[in-house]
Motif scaffolding. Structure first.
Motif, PDB file in Angstrom:
ATOM      1  N   SER A 103     -71.398   3.698 -68.325  1.00 52.63           N
ATOM      2  CA  SER A 103     -72.848   3.890 -68.481  1.00 52.63           C
ATOM      3  C   SER A 103     -73.597   3.185 -67.349  1.00 52.63           C
ATOM      4  O   SER A 103     -74.553   3.731 -66.789  1.00 52.63           O
ATOM      5  N   ALA A 104     -73.157   1.971 -67.015  1.00 47.48           N
ATOM      6  CA  ALA A 104     -73.801   1.207 -65.939  1.00 47.48           C
ATOM      7  C   ALA A 104     -73.695   1.986 -64.626  1.00 47.48           C
ATOM      8  O   ALA A 104     -74.667   2.115 -63.876  1.00 47.48           O
ATOM      9  N   MET A 152     -76.651   0.598 -62.788  1.00 43.72           N
ATOM     10  CA  MET A 152     -76.890  -0.801 -63.155  1.00 43.72           C
ATOM     11  C   MET A 152     -75.696  -1.659 -62.730  1.00 43.72           C
ATOM     12  O   MET A 152     -74.623  -1.143 -62.422  1.00 43.72           O
ATOM     13  N   ALA A 153     -75.875  -2.961 -62.762  1.00 43.45           N
ATOM     14  CA  ALA A 153     -74.786  -3.879 -62.404  1.00 43.45           C
ATOM     15  C   ALA A 153     -73.631  -3.701 -63.388  1.00 43.45           C
ATOM     16  O   ALA A 153     -73.845  -3.491 -64.579  1.00 43.45           O
ATOM     17  N   ASN A 154     -72.421  -3.770 -62.885  1.00 40.96           N
ATOM     18  CA  ASN A 154     -71.234  -3.615 -63.704  1.00 40.96           C
ATOM     19  C   ASN A 154     -70.966  -4.894 -64.502  1.00 40.96           C
ATOM     20  O   ASN A 154     -71.022  -5.993 -63.972  1.00 40.96           O
ATOM     21  N   VAL A 155     -70.678  -4.725 -65.799  1.00 42.03           N
ATOM     22  CA  VAL A 155     -70.288  -5.882 -66.624  1.00 42.03           C
ATOM     23  C   VAL A 155     -68.762  -5.880 -66.716  1.00 42.03           C
ATOM     24  O   VAL A 155     -68.183  -5.005 -67.360  1.00 42.03           O
ATOM     25  N   PRO A 156     -68.100  -6.825 -66.050  1.00 39.11           N
ATOM     26  CA  PRO A 156     -66.633  -6.835 -66.095  1.00 39.11           C
ATOM     27  C   PRO A 156     -66.141  -7.010 -67.538  1.00 39.11           C
ATOM     28  O   PRO A 156     -66.811  -7.648 -68.355  1.00 39.11           O
ATOM     29  N   SER A 157     -64.964  -6.450 -67.834  1.00 36.15           N
ATOM     30  CA  SER A 157     -64.438  -6.513 -69.197  1.00 36.15           C
ATOM     31  C   SER A 157     -64.304  -7.945 -69.707  1.00 36.15           C
ATOM     32  O   SER A 157     -64.547  -8.220 -70.877  1.00 36.15           O
ATOM     33  N   ARG A 179     -80.548  17.422 -76.572  1.00 37.49           N
ATOM     34  CA  ARG A 179     -80.403  15.980 -76.447  1.00 37.49           C
ATOM     35  C   ARG A 179     -80.140  15.592 -74.991  1.00 37.49           C
ATOM     36  O   ARG A 179     -80.637  14.588 -74.496  1.00 37.49           O
ATOM     37  N   ALA A 180     -79.354  16.424 -74.306  1.00 31.82           N
ATOM     38  CA  ALA A 180     -78.954  16.101 -72.933  1.00 31.82           C
ATOM     39  C   ALA A 180     -78.702  17.391 -72.164  1.00 31.82           C
ATOM     40  O   ALA A 180     -78.287  18.391 -72.745  1.00 31.82           O
ATOM     41  N   ALA A 181     -78.943  17.322 -70.866  1.00 33.00           N
ATOM     42  CA  ALA A 181     -78.690  18.485 -70.008  1.00 33.00           C
ATOM     43  C   ALA A 181     -77.212  18.541 -69.640  1.00 33.00           C
ATOM     44  O   ALA A 181     -76.520  17.524 -69.677  1.00 33.00           O
ATOM     45  N   PRO A 182     -76.719  19.732 -69.273  1.00 33.32           N
ATOM     46  CA  PRO A 182     -75.290  19.865 -68.977  1.00 33.32           C
ATOM     47  C   PRO A 182     -74.785  18.852 -67.932  1.00 33.32           C
ATOM     48  O   PRO A 182     -73.704  18.311 -68.080  1.00 33.32           O
ATOM     49  N   LEU A 183     -75.576  18.585 -66.903  1.00 33.77           N
ATOM     50  CA  LEU A 183     -75.136  17.609 -65.893  1.00 33.77           C
ATOM     51  C   LEU A 183     -76.010  16.360 -65.943  1.00 33.77           C
ATOM     52  O   LEU A 183     -76.155  15.630 -64.960  1.00 33.77           O
ATOM     53  N   GLY A 184     -76.597  16.110 -67.098  1.00 30.66           N
ATOM     54  CA  GLY A 184     -77.475  14.947 -67.268  1.00 30.66           C
ATOM     55  C   GLY A 184     -76.715  13.716 -67.722  1.00 30.66           C
ATOM     56  O   GLY A 184     -75.560  13.512 -67.351  1.00 30.66           O
ATOM     57  N   THR A 185     -77.360  12.913 -68.569  1.00 27.64           N
ATOM     58  CA  THR A 185     -76.789  11.607 -68.936  1.00 27.64           C
ATOM     59  C   THR A 185     -76.140  11.600 -70.323  1.00 27.64           C
ATOM     60  O   THR A 185     -75.905  10.535 -70.886  1.00 27.64           O
ATOM     61  N   GLY A 186     -75.847  12.783 -70.850  1.00 23.99           N
ATOM     62  CA  GLY A 186     -75.302  12.854 -72.205  1.00 23.99           C
ATOM     63  C   GLY A 186     -74.019  12.072 -72.430  1.00 23.99           C
ATOM     64  O   GLY A 186     -73.743  11.620 -73.534  1.00 23.99           O
ATOM     65  N   SER A 187     -73.220  11.902 -71.378  1.00 20.33           N
ATOM     66  CA  SER A 187     -71.948  11.203 -71.556  1.00 20.33           C
ATOM     67  C   SER A 187     -72.075   9.695 -71.365  1.00 20.33           C
ATOM     68  O   SER A 187     -71.079   8.974 -71.426  1.00 20.33           O
ATOM     69  N   TYR A 188     -73.295   9.215 -71.112  1.00 20.78           N
ATOM     70  CA  TYR A 188     -73.520   7.767 -70.999  1.00 20.78           C
ATOM     71  C   TYR A 188     -74.263   7.303 -72.241  1.00 20.78           C
ATOM     72  O   TYR A 188     -75.127   8.015 -72.763  1.00 20.78           O
ATOM     73  N   LYS A 189     -73.948   6.086 -72.678  1.00 17.85           N
ATOM     74  CA  LYS A 189     -74.608   5.580 -73.894  1.00 17.85           C
ATOM     75  C   LYS A 189     -75.908   4.884 -73.488  1.00 17.85           C
ATOM     76  O   LYS A 189     -75.992   3.661 -73.453  1.00 17.85           O
TER      77      LYS A 189
END
Ligand SMILES: *Cc1c(COP(=O)(O)O)cnc(C)c1O
Length: 339
Positions: A84-85, A90-95, A173-183
Motif C-alpha cells: 500500500s505504501a 509513502m515511506a516503507n515500513v519494514p516488517s 469502489r475502485a477503477a480497474p487500474l486504480g487503488t483497489g488493491s491497496y488498503k
C-alpha cells in the motif's frame, strides 16, 4: 478496568491505555514512542489530510483455550502495508518495525485481550499517514506510523449468521487500474455512500461489480467474495480487489480439506449456480450470504434456504477460527505466540 461485557462488545473503537507511534523524517524512521493520548498533532498541510496519503491494516489477536496469546499472520499484514505504501508513494515500513510496534501495542494493552470463548478478540489497527506538508500535489517527505488496539466483538451483529447484500451498478469502489488493491482510506471514502444506502435499505453490505464491464463480481464492500459450487471454492481474481489474508487462508484450508480452488472471473449470471456464497475478511472471518438482490435488475439469488450457513462455509469458518484460537492444529504456521 471495570468489568467488560465481552459477549456484547460491538465491532468499534474501544479506548485502551497505550498506542505506539513512529516518525519518518530526513529519510529514516525514528525510535518507537509509547503514547497514552488518543490524539495526534498534525501539520494542517499534511498530505494525509489533502491528498489521501493514508493506508491502514487490520489484524487480530486471540487468547486461546490454553491461555496463550496468538497473533494471526502478521507478516502478511506487514507485506500488504508495504505494498500500500508503494502504491500511494509513502515511506516503507519494514516488517521488523511493523512487528515491534504491533507486538508492543498488544503487550502494553494485554488486559484488554478478551478471554477465550467469548467470541471476541483484540483488533490491531496499524496506520501509516503522510504527515509532512505539501500544497502542490506531491508525496510528503515525512510520515507517521501508528498502532492502536482495542477489543472487538463480531463485525456483523448477526455473527456467523447469513446476511443479505445488494449488487450496486450506480457506484464503483475502485477503477480497474486504480487503488483497489491497496488498503487505503480513499477506497473506503468511495464506498461510503453506496454502503450507507444499502444499510438504509436493509442490507448488510453492497456487492460491487467490475467497474469496466459491470459483468463480474468484484468485492463485497469491505470484504472479499467467494462462492462454493459442489466441491469447488471460487473467488474473483480481479486487479481492483484487496488481496484479503482471510481469503488467502481460506483457499489454503479449502485445498487442505480436499476442495478445488479457483481464482477467476465470476460473472454475475453465475451467482445462480452457487451452492453457498460468502464474504470474508479479518473482521467477520466469513459472513455467509443468504440473499443477493441485484438492485437494478431486481434479480434475487437465494442461498441458505434453511436459514443457516452452508456446510462448507461452516467447516471453513470453524477451521480458521480454531487455528486462530489454538484449538485446531496450526499446520500452516500462521500464528505467532506473543509472550
Ligand atoms: C481489509 C480488506 C479486506 C479483508 O482483508 P483481510 O486481510 O482478510 O482482513 C477485504 N476487502 C477490503 C476492501 C479490505 O480493505
Amino acid at each position: 478496568m471495570e468489568a467488560t461485557d465481552w459477549k456484547n462488545l460491538p465491532f468499534g473503537y474501544f479506548k485502551t491505555d497505550y498506542n505506539i507511534r513512529c516518525y519518518y523524517r530526513n529519510g529514516k524512521w525514528g525510535e518507537l514512542e509509547v503514547s497514552s493520548s488518543e490524539y495526534v498533532s498534525l501539520h494542517m498541510a499534511a498530505t494525509c489530510l489533502h491528498y489521501g496519503q493514508e493506508a491502514f491494516e487490520g489484524l487480530k489477536v486471540f487468547r486461546g483455550a490454553d491461555g496463550k496469546v496468538r497473533i494471526f499472520r502478521w507478516e502478511e499484514n506487514a507485506k500488504r502495508m508495504q505494498n500500500s505504501a508503494y502504491g500511494i508513494m509513502m515511506a516503507n515500513v519494514p516488517s521488523e518495525l511493523f512487528k515491534e510496534a504491533v507486538f508492543k501495542a498488544v503487550k502494553l494493552n494485554e488486559k484488554y485481550i478478551p478471554p477465550y470463548g467469548e467470541g471476541a478478540s483484540l483488533y490491531v489497527r496499524p496506520l501509516l499517514i503522510g504527515s509532512g506538508p505539501q500544497v502542490g500535489v506531491k508525496p510528503a517527505s515525512e510520515y507517521m506510523f501508528m498502532v492502536f488496539v482495542g477489543p472487538v466483538g463480531p463485525y456483523f451483529k448477526e455473527g456467523f449468521n447469513p446476511v443479505n447484500i445488494q449488487i450496486v451498478r450506480d457506484y464503483d469502489r475502485a477503477a480497474p487500474l486504480g487503488t483497489g488493491s491497496y488498503k487505503v482510506g480513499g477506497n473506503y471514502a468511495a464506498s461510503l455512500r453506496s454502503g450507507e444506502r444499502a444499510h438504509d435499505e436493509g442490507f448488510a453490505s453492497v456487492l460491487f461489480l467490475d467497474a469496466k464491464e459491470k459483468k463480474y463480481i468484484d468485492e463485497a464492500g469491505p470484504a472479499n467474495f467467494f462462492g462454493i459450487k459442489g466441491n469447488t471454492y471460487i473467488t474473483p481474481n480481479s486487479h481492483s480487489i484487496l488481496p484479503s489474508i482471510t481469503n488467502m487462508s481460506l483457499r489454503e484450508i479449502a485445498k487442505d480439506l480436499g476442495l478445488t480452488v479457483e481464482q477467476r472471473s465470476i460473472a454475475v449470471d453465475e451467482l445462480g449456480s452457487f451452492d453457498e456464497v460468502g464474504a470474508c475478511g479479518t473482521a467477520a472471518v466469513i459472513s455467509p450470504i443468504k440473499k443477493i438482490l441485484d438492485r437494478e435488475t431486481c434479480t434475487v439469488y437465494e442461498y441458505c434456504k434453511d436459514g443457516k450457513a452452508g456446510p462448507i462455509s461452516t467447516k471453513l469458518y470453524n477451521q480458521l477460527r480454531g487455528i486462530q484460537e489454538g484449538t485446531v492444529e496450526d499446520k500452516f504456521n500462521w500464528n505467532t505466540i506473543i509472550e
